[in-house]
Design a protein around this motif. Structure first.
Motif, PDB file in Angstrom:
ATOM      1  N   ARG A   8      -5.873 -78.713  17.419  1.00 35.21           N
ATOM      2  CA  ARG A   8      -4.521 -78.699  17.754  1.00 35.21           C
ATOM      3  C   ARG A   8      -3.557 -79.486  16.614  1.00 35.21           C
ATOM      4  O   ARG A   8      -2.457 -79.078  16.204  1.00 35.21           O
ATOM      5  N   VAL A   9      -3.781 -80.836  16.733  1.00 34.53           N
ATOM      6  CA  VAL A   9      -3.134 -81.540  15.894  1.00 34.53           C
ATOM      7  C   VAL A   9      -3.239 -81.124  14.400  1.00 34.53           C
ATOM      8  O   VAL A   9      -2.074 -81.160  13.478  1.00 34.53           O
ATOM      9  N   GLN A  10      -4.696 -80.709  13.775  1.00 37.61           N
ATOM     10  CA  GLN A  10      -4.394 -79.888  12.551  1.00 37.61           C
ATOM     11  C   GLN A  10      -3.713 -78.786  12.422  1.00 37.61           C
ATOM     12  O   GLN A  10      -2.989 -78.480  11.216  1.00 37.61           O
ATOM     13  N   GLN A  11      -3.572 -78.049  13.484  1.00 40.23           N
ATOM     14  CA  GLN A  11      -3.070 -76.695  13.559  1.00 40.23           C
ATOM     15  C   GLN A  11      -1.472 -77.290  13.350  1.00 40.23           C
ATOM     16  O   GLN A  11      -0.701 -76.298  12.250  1.00 40.23           O
TER      17      GLN A  11
ATOM     18  N   GLN B 138       3.784 -84.945  17.276  1.00 37.08           N
ATOM     19  CA  GLN B 138       3.802 -86.186  17.897  1.00 37.08           C
ATOM     20  C   GLN B 138       3.233 -86.168  19.340  1.00 37.08           C
ATOM     21  O   GLN B 138       2.566 -87.203  19.620  1.00 37.08           O
ATOM     22  N   LYS B 139       3.602 -85.230  20.257  1.00 34.03           N
ATOM     23  CA  LYS B 139       2.943 -85.090  21.609  1.00 34.03           C
ATOM     24  C   LYS B 139       1.608 -84.964  21.650  1.00 34.03           C
ATOM     25  O   LYS B 139       0.693 -85.739  22.286  1.00 34.03           O
ATOM     26  N   ALA B 140       1.066 -84.064  20.701  1.00 30.76           N
ATOM     27  CA  ALA B 140      -0.387 -84.087  20.590  1.00 30.76           C
ATOM     28  C   ALA B 140      -1.173 -85.361  20.120  1.00 30.76           C
ATOM     29  O   ALA B 140      -1.954 -85.587  20.372  1.00 30.76           O
ATOM     30  N   LEU B 141      -0.359 -85.986  19.221  1.00 29.29           N
ATOM     31  CA  LEU B 141      -1.075 -87.095  18.663  1.00 29.29           C
ATOM     32  C   LEU B 141      -1.060 -88.359  19.497  1.00 29.29           C
ATOM     33  O   LEU B 141      -1.986 -89.132  19.660  1.00 29.29           O
ATOM     34  N   LEU B 142      -0.030 -88.572  20.418  1.00 30.96           N
ATOM     35  CA  LEU B 142       0.005 -89.346  21.656  1.00 30.96           C
ATOM     36  C   LEU B 142      -0.898 -88.932  22.288  1.00 30.96           C
ATOM     37  O   LEU B 142      -1.932 -89.910  22.876  1.00 30.96           O
ATOM     38  N   LYS B 143      -1.399 -87.896  23.007  1.00 32.19           N
ATOM     39  CA  LYS B 143      -2.396 -87.411  23.764  1.00 32.19           C
ATOM     40  C   LYS B 143      -3.731 -87.621  23.036  1.00 32.19           C
ATOM     41  O   LYS B 143      -4.791 -88.235  23.939  1.00 32.19           O
ATOM     42  N   LEU B 144      -3.835 -87.603  21.975  1.00 28.97           N
ATOM     43  CA  LEU B 144      -5.139 -87.829  21.194  1.00 28.97           C
ATOM     44  C   LEU B 144      -5.430 -89.306  21.156  1.00 28.97           C
ATOM     45  O   LEU B 144      -6.609 -89.543  21.305  1.00 28.97           O
TER      46      LEU B 144
ATOM     47  N   LYS C 282      15.119 -75.689  13.574  1.00 30.64           N
ATOM     48  CA  LYS C 282      14.752 -75.830  14.863  1.00 30.64           C
ATOM     49  C   LYS C 282      13.055 -75.609  14.719  1.00 30.64           C
ATOM     50  O   LYS C 282      12.462 -76.458  15.526  1.00 30.64           O
ATOM     51  N   LEU C 283      12.470 -74.859  14.102  1.00 28.69           N
ATOM     52  CA  LEU C 283      11.165 -74.606  14.146  1.00 28.69           C
ATOM     53  C   LEU C 283      10.339 -75.981  13.705  1.00 28.69           C
ATOM     54  O   LEU C 283       9.515 -76.595  14.120  1.00 28.69           O
ATOM     55  N   ARG C 284      10.993 -76.645  12.409  1.00 24.84           N
ATOM     56  CA  ARG C 284      10.433 -77.673  12.084  1.00 24.84           C
ATOM     57  C   ARG C 284      10.517 -78.948  13.165  1.00 24.84           C
ATOM     58  O   ARG C 284       9.693 -79.693  13.209  1.00 24.84           O
ATOM     59  N   LEU C 285      11.659 -79.037  14.058  1.00 21.64           N
ATOM     60  CA  LEU C 285      11.818 -80.113  14.885  1.00 21.64           C
ATOM     61  C   LEU C 285      10.880 -79.807  16.069  1.00 21.64           C
ATOM     62  O   LEU C 285      10.295 -80.834  16.479  1.00 21.64           O
ATOM     63  N   GLU C 286      10.704 -78.770  16.602  1.00 26.23           N
ATOM     64  CA  GLU C 286      10.029 -78.276  17.467  1.00 26.23           C
ATOM     65  C   GLU C 286       8.256 -78.582  17.026  1.00 26.23           C
ATOM     66  O   GLU C 286       7.565 -79.167  17.943  1.00 26.23           O
ATOM     67  N   ASN C 287       8.173 -78.054  15.876  1.00 24.56           N
ATOM     68  CA  ASN C 287       6.777 -78.411  15.507  1.00 24.56           C
ATOM     69  C   ASN C 287       6.463 -80.053  15.291  1.00 24.56           C
ATOM     70  O   ASN C 287       5.339 -80.449  15.777  1.00 24.56           O
TER      71      ASN C 287
END
Length: 178
Positions: A154-157, A91-97, A81-86
């Motif tokens: 945030r992506v790096q985090q 992916q969401k942050a990469l798209l925004k980026l 669950k943690l891995r999937l959420e991460n």
């Protein structure tokens, strides 16, 4: 008459060793195992206590194995669950980026174009140029370079979190494939 099933073989003792533990002769034990004789009462009581102890130890070990299995299953489930959420957040942050980078690049190119046109002093293209620059500025004002930096951080985090999750999972469950 067949042989009695005894705990001696389960715990890996010889007849001699079992006889010593029960404080009887090897011959008495041999006759007990071959169902030709009963154990003396003191030896029978001791033998019964040993049997009860081994059965309860086996039951505890079995219960612990079940608990360990459940714990491993829950740990894997939590990790997944943690891995999937991460991964989702990454992916969401990469798209925004990507969107933010494109908007900021468009603004930078519009500024370069404005500078180029101003150097050439084309009066008739000033209105079109102002329109291009204002559209680029509108996109850039809501997504500043600071926002771009924050999103890259945030992506790096998320990427570091992914590595830490994997390392911790491997530490707790070294023999499990993820």
């Amino acid at each position: 008459m067949g042989k009695r099933k005894t705990i001696r073989t389960q715990i890996g003792l010889t007849q001699e060793e079992m006889a010593i533990v029960l404080n009887i002769s090897r011959a008495q034990w041999s006759m007990y195992e071959s169902n030709r004789r009963s154990l003396p009462s003191a030896a029978f009581i001791l033998y019964s206590k040993m049997d009860i102890h081994l059965q309860s130890t086996a039951a505890i070990a079995s219960k612990n194995q079940i608990l360990d299995s459940v714990q491993l299953s829950v740990t894997k489930e939590v990790y997944d669950k943690l891995r999937l959420e991460n991964e989702y957040q990454l992916q969401k942050a990469l798209l925004k980026l990507d969107v933010l980078t494109a908007e900021n690049e468009a603004y930078a190119k519009a500024i370069q174009l404005e500078s180029f046109v101003n150097e050439l002093k084309f009066e008739h293209s000033q209105e079109m140029l102002k329109s291009i620059v204002s559209r680029a500025q509108a996109g850039s004002k809501k997504n500043t370079w600071v926002d771009l930096f924050a999103l890259q951080s945030r992506v790096q985090q998320f990427q570091l979190e992914k590595e830490v999750l994997h390392a911790e999972f491997k530490k707790w469950m070294p023999h499990t494939k993820d």
